[in-house]
Design a protein around this motif. Structure first.
Motif, PDB file in Angstrom:
ATOM      1  N   VAL A 107       0.806  -1.175   0.080  1.00  0.00           N
ATOM      2  CA  VAL A 107       0.073  -0.152  -0.104  1.00  0.00           C
ATOM      3  C   VAL A 107       0.730   1.159   0.106  1.00  0.00           C
ATOM      4  O   VAL A 107       0.680   2.206  -0.937  1.00  0.00           O
ATOM      5  N   GLU A 108       2.034   1.413   0.802  1.00  0.00           N
ATOM      6  CA  GLU A 108       2.751   2.535   1.106  1.00  0.00           C
ATOM      7  C   GLU A 108       3.430   2.696  -0.445  1.00  0.00           C
ATOM      8  O   GLU A 108       3.800   3.853  -0.869  1.00  0.00           O
ATOM      9  N   SER A 109       3.932   1.535  -0.982  1.00  0.00           N
ATOM     10  CA  SER A 109       4.755   1.758  -2.354  1.00  0.00           C
ATOM     11  C   SER A 109       3.751   2.536  -3.420  1.00  0.00           C
ATOM     12  O   SER A 109       4.079   3.192  -4.217  1.00  0.00           O
ATOM     13  N   GLU A 110       2.245   1.902  -3.435  1.00  0.00           N
ATOM     14  CA  GLU A 110       1.509   2.672  -4.359  1.00  0.00           C
ATOM     15  C   GLU A 110       1.570   4.198  -4.093  1.00  0.00           C
ATOM     16  O   GLU A 110       1.451   4.790  -5.085  1.00  0.00           O
ATOM     17  N   PHE A 111       1.718   4.636  -2.820  1.00  0.00           N
ATOM     18  CA  PHE A 111       1.348   6.073  -2.651  1.00  0.00           C
ATOM     19  C   PHE A 111       2.620   6.636  -3.294  1.00  0.00           C
ATOM     20  O   PHE A 111       2.619   7.918  -3.682  1.00  0.00           O
ATOM     21  N   ILE A 112       3.939   5.991  -2.985  1.00  0.00           N
ATOM     22  CA  ILE A 112       4.979   6.550  -3.449  1.00  0.00           C
ATOM     23  C   ILE A 112       5.094   6.570  -5.019  1.00  0.00           C
ATOM     24  O   ILE A 112       5.615   7.640  -5.544  1.00  0.00           O
ATOM     25  N   GLN A 113       4.606   5.537  -5.512  1.00  0.00           N
ATOM     26  CA  GLN A 113       4.538   5.726  -6.966  1.00  0.00           C
ATOM     27  C   GLN A 113       3.688   6.651  -7.583  1.00  0.00           C
ATOM     28  O   GLN A 113       3.904   7.272  -8.684  1.00  0.00           O
ATOM     29  N   LEU A 114       2.520   6.905  -6.983  1.00  0.00           N
ATOM     30  CA  LEU A 114       1.689   8.133  -7.653  1.00  0.00           C
ATOM     31  C   LEU A 114       2.192   9.384  -7.157  1.00  0.00           C
ATOM     32  O   LEU A 114       2.560  10.220  -8.183  1.00  0.00           O
ATOM     33  N   GLU A 115       3.217   9.561  -6.060  1.00  0.00           N
ATOM     34  CA  GLU A 115       3.958  10.763  -5.964  1.00  0.00           C
ATOM     35  C   GLU A 115       5.010  10.839  -7.087  1.00  0.00           C
ATOM     36  O   GLU A 115       5.325  11.992  -7.532  1.00  0.00           O
ATOM     37  N   ASN A 116       5.566   9.687  -7.286  1.00  0.00           N
ATOM     38  CA  ASN A 116       6.744   9.749  -8.486  1.00  0.00           C
ATOM     39  C   ASN A 116       6.292  10.197  -9.810  1.00  0.00           C
ATOM     40  O   ASN A 116       6.771  10.805 -10.449  1.00  0.00           O
ATOM     41  N   ALA A 117       4.923   9.787 -10.197  1.00  0.00           N
ATOM     42  CA  ALA A 117       4.392   9.806 -11.465  1.00  0.00           C
ATOM     43  C   ALA A 117       3.875  11.209 -11.253  1.00  0.00           C
ATOM     44  O   ALA A 117       4.108  12.170 -12.517  1.00  0.00           O
ATOM     45  N   ALA A 118       3.493  12.084 -10.107  1.00  0.00           N
ATOM     46  CA  ALA A 118       2.826  13.416 -10.383  1.00  0.00           C
ATOM     47  C   ALA A 118       4.002  14.311 -10.513  1.00  0.00           C
ATOM     48  O   ALA A 118       3.909  15.371 -11.004  1.00  0.00           O
ATOM     49  N   GLN A 119       5.187  13.898  -9.681  1.00  0.00           N
ATOM     50  CA  GLN A 119       6.272  14.876  -9.927  1.00  0.00           C
ATOM     51  C   GLN A 119       7.274  14.444 -11.038  1.00  0.00           C
ATOM     52  O   GLN A 119       8.495  15.017 -10.998  1.00  0.00           O
ATOM     53  N   LEU A 120       7.216  13.282 -11.974  1.00  0.00           N
ATOM     54  CA  LEU A 120       8.196  12.677 -12.740  1.00  0.00           C
ATOM     55  C   LEU A 120       9.394  12.708 -11.989  1.00  0.00           C
ATOM     56  O   LEU A 120      10.632  13.038 -12.579  1.00  0.00           O
ATOM     57  N   ASN A 121       9.376  11.855 -10.829  1.00  0.00           N
ATOM     58  CA  ASN A 121      10.523  11.791 -10.152  1.00  0.00           C
ATOM     59  C   ASN A 121      11.470  10.839 -10.643  1.00  0.00           C
ATOM     60  O   ASN A 121      10.918   9.491 -10.925  1.00  0.00           O
ATOM     61  N   ALA A 122      12.618  10.952 -11.119  1.00  0.00           N
ATOM     62  CA  ALA A 122      13.580   9.802 -11.895  1.00  0.00           C
ATOM     63  C   ALA A 122      14.726   9.482 -10.972  1.00  0.00           C
ATOM     64  O   ALA A 122      15.533   8.765 -11.397  1.00  0.00           O
ATOM     65  N   SER A 123      14.206   9.474  -9.746  1.00  0.00           N
ATOM     66  CA  SER A 123      15.257   8.950  -8.635  1.00  0.00           C
ATOM     67  C   SER A 123      15.429   7.310  -8.949  1.00  0.00           C
ATOM     68  O   SER A 123      14.406   6.735  -8.567  1.00  0.00           O
ATOM     69  N   LEU A 124      16.632   6.712  -9.123  1.00  0.00           N
ATOM     70  CA  LEU A 124      16.683   5.421  -9.157  1.00  0.00           C
ATOM     71  C   LEU A 124      16.389   4.720  -7.712  1.00  0.00           C
ATOM     72  O   LEU A 124      15.841   3.651  -7.468  1.00  0.00           O
ATOM     73  N   ASP A 125      16.647   5.342  -6.626  1.00  0.00           N
ATOM     74  CA  ASP A 125      16.195   4.834  -5.140  1.00  0.00           C
ATOM     75  C   ASP A 125      14.861   4.726  -5.015  1.00  0.00           C
ATOM     76  O   ASP A 125      14.604   3.915  -4.605  1.00  0.00           O
ATOM     77  N   ARG A 126      14.142   5.769  -5.389  1.00  0.00           N
ATOM     78  CA  ARG A 126      12.648   5.915  -5.365  1.00  0.00           C
ATOM     79  C   ARG A 126      12.008   4.536  -6.114  1.00  0.00           C
ATOM     80  O   ARG A 126      11.009   4.365  -5.602  1.00  0.00           O
ATOM     81  N   TYR A 127      12.726   4.379  -7.165  1.00  0.00           N
ATOM     82  CA  TYR A 127      12.040   3.435  -8.244  1.00  0.00           C
ATOM     83  C   TYR A 127      12.332   2.002  -7.506  1.00  0.00           C
ATOM     84  O   TYR A 127      11.173   1.378  -7.319  1.00  0.00           O
ATOM     85  N   PHE A 128      13.338   1.857  -6.837  1.00  0.00           N
ATOM     86  CA  PHE A 128      13.307   0.645  -6.274  1.00  0.00           C
ATOM     87  C   PHE A 128      12.884   0.342  -4.915  1.00  0.00           C
ATOM     88  O   PHE A 128      12.295  -0.666  -4.568  1.00  0.00           O
ATOM     89  N   GLU A 129      12.511   1.697  -4.349  1.00  0.00           N
ATOM     90  CA  GLU A 129      11.879   1.623  -3.128  1.00  0.00           C
ATOM     91  C   GLU A 129      10.351   1.239  -3.414  1.00  0.00           C
ATOM     92  O   GLU A 129       9.657   0.535  -2.621  1.00  0.00           O
ATOM     93  N   VAL A 130       9.846   1.867  -4.562  1.00  0.00           N
ATOM     94  CA  VAL A 130       8.556   1.181  -5.036  1.00  0.00           C
ATOM     95  C   VAL A 130       8.453  -0.130  -5.375  1.00  0.00           C
ATOM     96  O   VAL A 130       7.532  -1.048  -5.006  1.00  0.00           O
ATOM     97  N   LEU A 131       9.386  -0.715  -5.973  1.00  0.00           N
ATOM     98  CA  LEU A 131       9.659  -1.878  -6.575  1.00  0.00           C
ATOM     99  C   LEU A 131       9.707  -3.097  -5.357  1.00  0.00           C
ATOM    100  O   LEU A 131       8.758  -4.109  -5.266  1.00  0.00           O
ATOM    101  N   THR A 132      10.371  -2.757  -4.598  1.00  0.00           N
ATOM    102  CA  THR A 132      10.612  -3.443  -3.230  1.00  0.00           C
ATOM    103  C   THR A 132       9.310  -3.853  -2.371  1.00  0.00           C
ATOM    104  O   THR A 132       8.950  -4.871  -2.037  1.00  0.00           O
ATOM    105  N   GLY A 133       8.480  -2.712  -2.178  1.00  0.00           N
ATOM    106  CA  GLY A 133       7.337  -2.760  -1.720  1.00  0.00           C
ATOM    107  C   GLY A 133       6.122  -3.336  -2.397  1.00  0.00           C
ATOM    108  O   GLY A 133       5.158  -4.179  -1.860  1.00  0.00           O
TER     109      GLY A 133
END
Length: 335
Positions: free
Chosen positions: A153-179
């Motif tokens: 659930v938490e990773s879905e929220f992070i993914q929505l934030e990443n999409a809204a901000q076009l966040n291209a951080s590799l760390d954030r990407y793998f944070e989403v994938l891990t969750g």
């Protein structure tokens, strides 16, 4: 071992899992709920998560060979259902959130019924999964499952934030994938070790294997969304692009592309609600030119090498062979 050989070897296990689900779901008395659940679950899924629970249990049983009574074996398969139920629940909810029309080449449940019925069916599967985890696996298994579902659930929220901000951080990407993907797959595998009363060292090795397997699974999904054949995948390409998801090929491309290509790709993502086939192809060409697809593939290959290496702890045997073959299937899958 090729895909067909692997499927043949796993078929008896998937048949037992399917039969265990049909038997378990006889507790459902409402005909409509039963209909929605049957549609959602018995749809040709690969059963990777419950298979991992079964295979890792048997892998650890090789070490200390407990008395494998019929009841213990039956309990193992019922415990494994936890992870197919949670996976199915997440897909039901995802299709409602994404307003998806099709999955695996057929209409999603939210197109056959309404969102209310589908959400409630997902809630039932979630509750049933927790009951199985707690009553069969005990507190340790329930704790792992609860942590994995919370991470999803938490990773879905992070993914929505990443999409809204076009966040291209590799760390954030793998944070989403891990969750989002790896946590549940790792929980399925580690639950098998716990059920088999395996050691902490075995659980750590299996956790590394399964986490990398889950990360690879999602990276291949990222690649298929741009490069897959809809006839094989059962879904159209370009969904991630339309949803502005910062997937691994996009992140690598934004890092390596020329300034002109980078700006163009960002503009396309910013206006993805107006996506056309031509705009999608332009984005795909930029990603390819910048090496985004190649670097993503290389990362997936590295993860699988590390995953297989983590299993060196275990003695050779059929379960180990199947886990290694399964990891290679995940890396090379086309659907």
């Amino acid at each position: 071992m090729n895909h067909q050989e692997l499927a043949t070897l796993l078929k008896p296990q998937t048949a037992i899992i399917d039969q265990a689900m049909r038997q378990d779901l006889t507790v459902v008395t409402n005909p409509l709920l039963q209909e929605v659940l049957t549609y959602a679950i018995f749809n040709g899924g690969k059963r990777i998560r419950p298979l991992l629970t079964v295979l890792t249990t048997r892998l650890c049983w090789q070490t200390h060979s407990p008395d494998k009574s019929e009841q213990l074996t039956a309990d193992l398969y019922r415990l494994a259902l936890t992870f197919e139920y949670l996976h199915a629940a997440s897909l039901l909810h995802d299709d409602v959130i994404d307003q998806s029309d099709s999955r695996r080449g057929r209409s999603t449940a939210n197109r056959v019924w309404d969102n209310t019925h589908v959400i409630l069916a997902g809630d039932f599967l979630h509750a049933r999964a927790m009951l199985l985890a707690g009553t069969i696996g005990g507190l340790d298994c329930l704790s792992i499952v609860s942590q994995a579902t919370a991470a999803m659930v938490e990773s879905e929220f992070i993914q929505l934030e990443n999409a809204a901000q076009l966040n291209a951080s590799l760390d954030r990407y793998f944070e989403v994938l891990t969750g989002k993907t790896a946590a549940l797959i790792a929980a399925a595998a580690c639950t098998g070790v716990i059920f088999a009363r395996g050691s902490a060292k075995q659980q750590s090795a299996v956790h590394t294997f399964a986490t990398n397997l889950g990360l690879t699974f999602q990276i291949i999904d990222d690649l298929l969304d741009y490069l897959g054949d809809p006839g094989e995948t059962g879904k159209a390409v370009g969904n991630d692009f339309q949803e502005r998801k910062m997937t691994l090929p996009v992140i690598f491309a934004l890092d390596q592309a020329s300034p002109h290509d980078r700006n163009t790709l960002l503009e396309l993502l910013n206006n993805s609600e107006n996506a056309t086939t031509a705009r999608f192809k332009t984005a795909r060409d930029i990603i390819s030119r910048a090496g985004g697809f190649q670097k993503s593939r290389e990362k997936a290959e590295d993860l699988i090498r590390e995953a297989i290496g983590a299993l060196d702890l275990f003695a050779s045997g059929p379960e180990l062979d199947l886990l290694i073959a399964l990891s290679r299937y995940v890396l090379n899958r086309k659907q």
